[in-house]
Design a protein around this motif. Sequence first.
Motif, mmCIF file in Angstrom:
data_model
loop_
_atom_site.group_PDB
_atom_site.id
_atom_site.type_symbol
_atom_site.label_atom_id
_atom_site.label_comp_id
_atom_site.label_asym_id
_atom_site.label_seq_id
_atom_site.Cartn_x
_atom_site.Cartn_y
_atom_site.Cartn_z
ATOM 1 N N THR A 242 0.811 -1.219 0.000
ATOM 2 C CA THR A 242 0.000 0.000 0.000
ATOM 3 C C THR A 242 0.843 1.267 0.000
ATOM 4 O OG1 THR A 242 -0.111 -0.074 2.420
ATOM 5 C CG2 THR A 242 -1.862 -1.190 1.199
ATOM 6 N N LEU A 243 2.151 1.123 0.198
ATOM 7 C CA LEU A 243 3.050 2.280 0.223
ATOM 8 C C LEU A 243 3.693 2.547 -1.138
ATOM 9 C CD1 LEU A 243 4.832 1.657 3.657
ATOM 10 C CD2 LEU A 243 2.861 3.131 3.176
ATOM 11 N N GLY A 244 3.310 1.773 -2.153
ATOM 12 C CA GLY A 244 3.818 2.007 -3.498
ATOM 13 C C GLY A 244 5.053 1.226 -3.876
ATOM 14 N N PHE A 245 5.440 0.224 -3.071
ATOM 15 C CA PHE A 245 6.603 -0.601 -3.386
ATOM 16 C C PHE A 245 6.149 -1.787 -4.233
ATOM 17 C CE2 PHE A 245 7.787 1.583 0.519
ATOM 18 C CZ PHE A 245 9.048 2.056 0.192
ATOM 19 N N THR A 246 6.544 -1.770 -5.513
ATOM 20 C CA THR A 246 6.102 -2.785 -6.467
ATOM 21 C C THR A 246 7.233 -3.745 -6.781
ATOM 22 O OG1 THR A 246 4.621 -1.157 -7.472
ATOM 23 C CG2 THR A 246 5.052 -3.172 -8.729
#
Length: 284
Positions: A242-246
């Motif tokens: 959810t923090l944008g770490f893909t």
Amino acid sequence: HVLEETALFSNYNLNVTKENDGKAFRQKMRRKLLITLLSLFVILILSFYYLLETNNNNVNKNNNTSSSSSFHKNKDKQEPPPSPSSSTPILLRFTINNLDNHIPTKQTNNKNEKKKGTILFELHSTWAPLGAQRFLDLTHQNFWNECRFFRVIPNFIAQFGIHGIPSISSQWYDRTIPDEETESDSESETNDPQSPKLQPPKQPQPKPQTNARGTLTFATSGPNSRTTQLFFNLRDNPHLDTLGFTPIGKIVEGLDVLDGIYGGYGDYEVQEDDENDYQGLIEE
């Protein structure tokens, strides 16, 4: 009679002297002619060699000019790295040196050498196309050689991606890539019917992946800030999703090697007087 014989003898000597002088003169002229011909021959050879060298220098100069132009046009890459396929993962093998000797791994090592292990990594462009391409670009330029795991937090992450040579690492500071746009991002956009319909329909976006154990993810300092730093997830870290770490891929072989990366330093750098060079050293 004596006078006549003396006169005849004198005339004979005079004729012999003249004849010898003529032979000497002709020999001298022959030598001069031979030296002149040899000199001309040497001059011709030198002239031919000079013309040949001049021609070669001109050709090399033209080639260098073409190469220089080509280099400036393609400053960031000398040869195009392979583009990740949209369907087939790319397998990459890495060796990690200086593992913690106190943590057993399945891969055996010589006891007299520092422990090392090999991992087989699977790169998925369908998970994160931009991140996968950046990882391939760096791999193509041998960027990972001599990169250390400078931030290792046990039971969380192991981070690397700062090159040991500052001049190389500094080339990538400002070369950020934007964040990945996933399906969840697309669905969150407005569907207001009154909004203009001028933009073409968007391409299918990759499905978001979770930061499971063994996955590799780019570290960020904020939105659209990915450069060269990545981290392996040492455990399942779903809260990072959810923090944008893909994630861009996962380890398919040698997952136990991650546990051998020394984590005693945590977020701190290695001290110069420390005798235990445990921090993992990754090599392609």
